[in-house]
Design a protein around this motif. Structure first.
Motif, PDB file in Angstrom:
ATOM      1  N   LEU B  75      -1.782  -6.696  10.547  1.00 35.51           N
ATOM      2  CA  LEU B  75      -3.063  -5.999  11.003  1.00 35.51           C
ATOM      3  C   LEU B  75      -2.820  -4.480  10.462  1.00 35.51           C
ATOM      4  CD1 LEU B  75      -3.381  -7.187  14.682  1.00 35.51           C
ATOM      5  CD2 LEU B  75      -4.748  -7.723  12.424  1.00 35.51           C
ATOM      6  N   ALA B  76      -1.596  -4.061  10.549  1.00 40.75           N
ATOM      7  CA  ALA B  76      -1.514  -2.610  10.119  1.00 40.75           C
ATOM      8  C   ALA B  76      -1.785  -2.358   8.555  1.00 40.75           C
ATOM      9  CB  ALA B  76      -0.205  -2.080  10.709  1.00 40.75           C
ATOM     10  N   THR B  77      -1.151  -3.212   7.697  1.00 41.54           N
ATOM     11  CA  THR B  77      -1.379  -3.048   6.407  1.00 41.54           C
ATOM     12  C   THR B  77      -2.598  -3.558   5.806  1.00 41.54           C
ATOM     13  OG1 THR B  77      -0.210  -5.253   5.970  1.00 41.54           O
ATOM     14  CG2 THR B  77       1.271  -3.487   5.879  1.00 41.54           C
ATOM     15  N   GLN B  81      -4.698  -2.921   2.201  1.00 36.83           N
ATOM     16  CA  GLN B  81      -5.059  -3.957   1.324  1.00 36.83           C
ATOM     17  C   GLN B  81      -6.595  -3.790   0.830  1.00 36.83           C
ATOM     18  OE1 GLN B  81      -2.466  -6.761   0.865  1.00 36.83           O
ATOM     19  NE2 GLN B  81      -3.772  -6.744  -0.763  1.00 36.83           N
ATOM     20  N   THR B  82      -7.491  -3.767   1.930  1.00 34.94           N
ATOM     21  CA  THR B  82      -8.934  -3.934   1.763  1.00 34.94           C
ATOM     22  C   THR B  82      -9.543  -2.440   1.318  1.00 34.94           C
ATOM     23  OG1 THR B  82      -9.098  -3.587   4.153  1.00 34.94           O
ATOM     24  CG2 THR B  82      -9.256  -5.893   3.365  1.00 34.94           C
ATOM     25  N   LEU B  83      -9.316  -1.441   2.131  1.00 34.73           N
ATOM     26  CA  LEU B  83     -10.058  -0.192   1.929  1.00 34.73           C
ATOM     27  C   LEU B  83      -9.677   0.597   0.693  1.00 34.73           C
ATOM     28  CD1 LEU B  83     -10.693   0.585   5.298  1.00 34.73           C
ATOM     29  CD2 LEU B  83     -12.277  -0.670   3.906  1.00 34.73           C
ATOM     30  N   PHE B  84      -8.191   0.692   0.370  1.00 31.92           N
ATOM     31  CA  PHE B  84      -7.555   1.482  -0.488  1.00 31.92           C
ATOM     32  C   PHE B  84      -6.792   0.993  -1.629  1.00 31.92           C
ATOM     33  CE2 PHE B  84      -7.818   3.685   3.647  1.00 31.92           C
ATOM     34  CZ  PHE B  84      -7.832   4.975   3.261  1.00 31.92           C
ATOM     35  N   ASP B  85      -7.489  -0.207  -1.953  1.00 30.61           N
ATOM     36  CA  ASP B  85      -7.274  -1.054  -2.907  1.00 30.61           C
ATOM     37  C   ASP B  85      -7.126  -0.294  -4.334  1.00 30.61           C
ATOM     38  OD1 ASP B  85      -5.721  -3.601  -3.667  1.00 30.61           O
ATOM     39  OD2 ASP B  85      -7.751  -4.229  -4.603  1.00 30.61           O
ATOM     40  N   MET B 117     -13.917   0.845  -4.280  1.00 34.08           N
ATOM     41  CA  MET B 117     -13.564  -0.566  -4.367  1.00 34.08           C
ATOM     42  C   MET B 117     -13.233  -1.044  -3.090  1.00 34.08           C
ATOM     43  SD  MET B 117     -10.304  -1.733  -6.654  1.00 34.08           S
ATOM     44  CE  MET B 117     -10.360  -2.772  -7.986  1.00 34.08           C
ATOM     45  N   PHE B 118     -13.360  -2.177  -2.774  1.00 36.79           N
ATOM     46  CA  PHE B 118     -13.249  -2.896  -1.577  1.00 36.79           C
ATOM     47  C   PHE B 118     -12.489  -4.422  -1.907  1.00 36.79           C
ATOM     48  CE2 PHE B 118     -14.373  -5.917   1.935  1.00 36.79           C
ATOM     49  CZ  PHE B 118     -14.022  -5.165   3.097  1.00 36.79           C
ATOM     50  N   ASP B 119     -11.572  -4.491  -1.346  1.00 36.45           N
ATOM     51  CA  ASP B 119     -10.728  -5.787  -1.666  1.00 36.45           C
ATOM     52  C   ASP B 119     -11.330  -7.022  -0.473  1.00 36.45           C
ATOM     53  OD1 ASP B 119      -9.090  -7.596  -3.023  1.00 36.45           O
ATOM     54  OD2 ASP B 119      -7.545  -7.106  -1.929  1.00 36.45           O
ATOM     55  N   VAL B 120     -12.124  -7.815  -1.269  1.00 35.03           N
ATOM     56  CA  VAL B 120     -12.712  -8.663  -0.269  1.00 35.03           C
ATOM     57  C   VAL B 120     -11.728  -9.619   0.411  1.00 35.03           C
ATOM     58  CG1 VAL B 120     -14.672 -10.183   0.309  1.00 35.03           C
ATOM     59  CG2 VAL B 120     -14.866  -8.707  -1.473  1.00 35.03           C
ATOM     60  N   LYS B 121     -10.825 -10.190  -0.570  1.00 35.63           N
ATOM     61  CA  LYS B 121      -9.781 -11.167  -0.174  1.00 35.63           C
ATOM     62  C   LYS B 121      -8.986 -10.721   0.913  1.00 35.63           C
ATOM     63  CE  LYS B 121      -7.099 -10.330  -4.567  1.00 35.63           C
ATOM     64  NZ  LYS B 121      -7.970  -9.142  -4.765  1.00 35.63           N
ATOM     65  N   GLY B 122      -8.822  -9.319   1.322  1.00 34.03           N
ATOM     66  CA  GLY B 122      -7.675  -8.897   2.049  1.00 34.03           C
ATOM     67  C   GLY B 122      -8.146  -9.417   3.404  1.00 34.03           C
ATOM     68  N   SER B 160      -1.068   2.257  10.172  1.00 35.34           N
ATOM     69  CA  SER B 160      -1.773   2.083   8.988  1.00 35.34           C
ATOM     70  C   SER B 160      -1.714   3.449   8.160  1.00 35.34           C
ATOM     71  CB  SER B 160      -3.489   1.881   9.254  1.00 35.34           C
ATOM     72  OG  SER B 160      -3.539   0.761  10.135  1.00 35.34           O
ATOM     73  N   LEU B 161      -1.985   4.396   8.718  1.00 43.64           N
ATOM     74  CA  LEU B 161      -1.985   5.734   7.981  1.00 43.64           C
ATOM     75  C   LEU B 161      -0.497   5.988   7.422  1.00 43.64           C
ATOM     76  CD1 LEU B 161      -3.272   8.311  10.470  1.00 43.64           C
ATOM     77  CD2 LEU B 161      -4.137   7.693   8.316  1.00 43.64           C
ATOM     78  N   VAL B 162       0.747   5.433   7.891  1.00 44.69           N
ATOM     79  CA  VAL B 162       2.074   5.465   7.292  1.00 44.69           C
ATOM     80  C   VAL B 162       1.960   4.881   5.947  1.00 44.69           C
ATOM     81  CG1 VAL B 162       4.427   4.618   7.591  1.00 44.69           C
ATOM     82  CG2 VAL B 162       3.591   5.778   9.477  1.00 44.69           C
ATOM     83  N   ILE B 163       1.539   3.402   6.134  1.00 44.40           N
ATOM     84  CA  ILE B 163       1.690   2.651   4.837  1.00 44.40           C
ATOM     85  C   ILE B 163       0.744   2.996   3.644  1.00 44.40           C
ATOM     86  CG2 ILE B 163      -0.035   0.947   5.651  1.00 44.40           C
ATOM     87  CD1 ILE B 163       2.812   0.345   3.381  1.00 44.40           C
ATOM     88  N   ILE B 164      -0.423   3.482   4.182  1.00 43.93           N
ATOM     89  CA  ILE B 164      -1.276   4.032   3.301  1.00 43.93           C
ATOM     90  C   ILE B 164      -0.964   5.256   2.629  1.00 43.93           C
ATOM     91  CG2 ILE B 164      -3.933   5.335   3.112  1.00 43.93           C
ATOM     92  CD1 ILE B 164      -4.495   3.458   5.358  1.00 43.93           C
ATOM     93  N   SER B 165      -0.177   6.059   3.446  1.00 42.52           N
ATOM     94  CA  SER B 165       0.131   7.623   2.753  1.00 42.52           C
ATOM     95  C   SER B 165       1.497   7.297   1.748  1.00 42.52           C
ATOM     96  CB  SER B 165       0.799   8.526   4.075  1.00 42.52           C
ATOM     97  OG  SER B 165      -0.108   8.316   5.137  1.00 42.52           O
ATOM     98  N   ILE B 166       2.439   6.185   2.102  1.00 41.61           N
ATOM     99  CA  ILE B 166       3.255   6.089   1.233  1.00 41.61           C
ATOM    100  C   ILE B 166       2.593   5.493   0.002  1.00 41.61           C
ATOM    101  CG2 ILE B 166       5.116   4.452   0.595  1.00 41.61           C
ATOM    102  CD1 ILE B 166       5.590   4.123   3.712  1.00 41.61           C
TER     103      ILE B 166
END
Lengths: 251, 266
Positions: B75-77, B81-85, B117-122, B160-166
């Motif tokens: 859920l956190a990642t 996956q979907t929004l920041f692809d 971009m939006f990753d639909v498969k996520g 989510s913020l942590v993984i997105i930032s990384i």
């Protein structure tokens, strides 16, 4: 040689592999806990098995399925079709080039690290002599599978999804994520009938148990050979069928 | 302020709609990729299952607890996956010079870049995450009240913020070293070690995963609030702070990269 243009990439690939080994070391150490042997394997054998598996995975990472996909999509595959060369062999030859560069730049440094930093010890025996031969067959198997996946692009026009699915299936079912002996008995007997274990489990088994009778090793090589032949014949027929699907803009 | 937000919201959906239309032409690939992604998550569950088939517990954690941690991780990642692809493509835009177009829009650059971009498969992984979450929280007999739901939302957001930032920091590397793929690949693989109990990593890795590349905050530390509330360590209170600090750093790195980019000169 094209790969050498991005040298910093090798540094990260090695780092990636080493971190994986570090993680696998701690993870399996806590799985073993105070146990000496699980499913007939000592901690040392398991760790050697997994770290070699990830090194072999990196070694055989030749991206040839991606390459075929690109050539089909931009139409440049046509320049291969009009040459008096076999397409499959030329793809395999360029994959072999990748493997040799990978061997020098990634695998050998990793093995040195494995021996001197993690201080893994391995028993010596006749199995180690068969290991390189088994690796050659593993290469033939992976490159044929890559070729089949690449050619599927004739139908799907995109390779991304197929390629990651292939990696996931192979790493899980071949024993390179978890050694094959750890799988429950009934699942394991199914996995032994699939071609994937011939890629990883067979050569790795030769390293971790190098003192089996020679006939055992010859049987293993035989299994690999059978799979190479089956997959090779399949890939030829598949190509002949799939190539009829080719549509190139303006053609 | 509200007007600006509304404006950005509307623009976001317009840009995304265009992207999804353009993706529709590769329907086969979409189906295969979705299956592939689902497989890759299911194999992780398979790995847990095989491990727990041989040993009853992993450093004191049971199979259901590990599945809970893993579902939290899915859920956190998922937003990454979907929004920041689109960050995976950054190096290509930088290398080819097409990145220059983002300088010429009257929008926040990161916003515009992300919305393309939006990753639909996520989405499939989101469903799998929810399914595993419900399953494991049922089998662990967890009780959810309002207070815990609020905690869950806060912790998921900061994870989510942590993984997105990384990933943003890793992608921004392409402004300086051009090919950022190996850096992103490394960061993205490190994330795969997040669903294991941090207590199994000793010394170097524990410090690395808690403070330097804080993947421990993606799922292990926050999950403890729900599955082992009696064993909480003070480190968990760092979680929201980690999310905010790291997104601040990531935005700074991105801005520095954007400002130093000089195009390809053509």
């Amino acid at each position: 040689m094209a790969g050498l243009a991005y040298r910093s990439g090798y540094f990260f690939t090695i780092a990636n592999n080493l971190i994986y080994m570090g993680i696998a070391f701690y993870l399996w150490q806590s799985i073993y806990g105070s146990r000496e042997i699980i499913r007939g394997m000592t901690f040392n054998q398991t760790f050697l098995y997994l770290s070699l598996a990830s090194s072999i995975f990196v070694l055989f990472q030749t991206w040839s399925d991606w390459e075929i996909g690109f050539q089909i999509n931009d139409g440049s595959i046509i320049t291969w079709m009009i040459k008096p060369l076999n397409y499959q062999f030329s793809i395999m030859a360029s994959a072999l080039g990748f493997v040799l560069t990978n061997l020098l730049t990634i695998t050998i440094p990793t093995i040195i690290f494995l021996v001197f930093v993690f201080k893994v010890t391995f028993a010596t025996g006749p199995g180690l002599i068969f290991f390189p031969l088994a690796l050659v067959f593993s290469f033939l198997l992976t490159s044929t599978i890559d070729y089949i996946v690449g050619i599927t692009c004739f139908y799907t026009e995109s390779v991304w999804g197929l390629s990651i699915t292939k990696d996931v299936i192979i790493t899980f079912l071949s024993g390179s994520l978890i050694p094959l002996p750890f799988f429950p008995e009934n699942i394991r007997s199914i996995l032994e009938f699939l071609p994937f274990q011939a890629i990883y489990h067979i050569p790795l088994n030769m390293v971790i148990e190098p003192n089996q009778p020679t006939s055992e090793y010859l049987t293993m090589i035989g299994i690999q050979l059978v799979w190479v032949i089956i997959l090779f014949v399949l890939s030829r027929q598949y190509y002949n069928k799939a190539v009829k699907k080719l549509r190139i803009a303006g053609g | 302020m509200i007007d600006t937000l509304k404006f950005y919201f509307r623009i976001y959906f317009q840009i995304e709609a265009q992207y999804i239309k353009s993706r529709m032409q590769y329907r086969d690939d979409f189906i295969i990729s979705t299956i592939g992604m689902l497989f890759s998550s299911l194999t992780t569950v398979g790995v847990f299952w095989v491990i727990f088939d041989t040993v009853p517990e992993l450093d004191g954690w049971s199979l259901n607890e590990i599945i809970f941690i893993y579902s939290f991780y899915l859920l956190a990642t998922n937003p990454m996956q979907t929004l920041f692809d689109h960050f995976w493509q950054l190096r290509i835009h930088v290398l080819k010079g097409t990145f220059i177009k983002y300088y010429f829009r009257p929008l926040n650059m990161m916003f515009y870049y992300v919305s393309e971009m939006f990753d639909v498969k996520g989405i499939m992984q989101l469903f799998l995450g929810i399914a595993l979450f419900v399953y494991s929280s049922n089998s662990l007999g967890l009780v959810w009240n309002l207070k815990q739901l609020i905690y869950l939302i806060i912790l998921l957001l900061s994870a989510s913020l942590v993984i997105i930032s990384i990933m943003i920091v890793a992608a921004s590397a392409s402004f300086w070293i051009y090919n950022s793929f190996p850096v992103m690949d490394l960061a993205w693989r490190l994330r795969e070690y997040a669903p294991y109990p941090m207590s199994i990593y000793k010394g170097f890795f524990q410090i690395l995963f808690t403070y330097v590349i804080p993947i421990g905050f993606i799922s292990f530390y926050p999950s403890q609030v729900f599955i082992r509330p009696e064993e909480l360590t003070p480190i968990i209170f760092l979680s929201p702070a980690m999310g905010i600090i790291f997104s601040f750093i990531a935005y700074r790195v991105w801005t520095a990269g954007v400002n130093s980019y000089t195009g390809t000169g053509s």
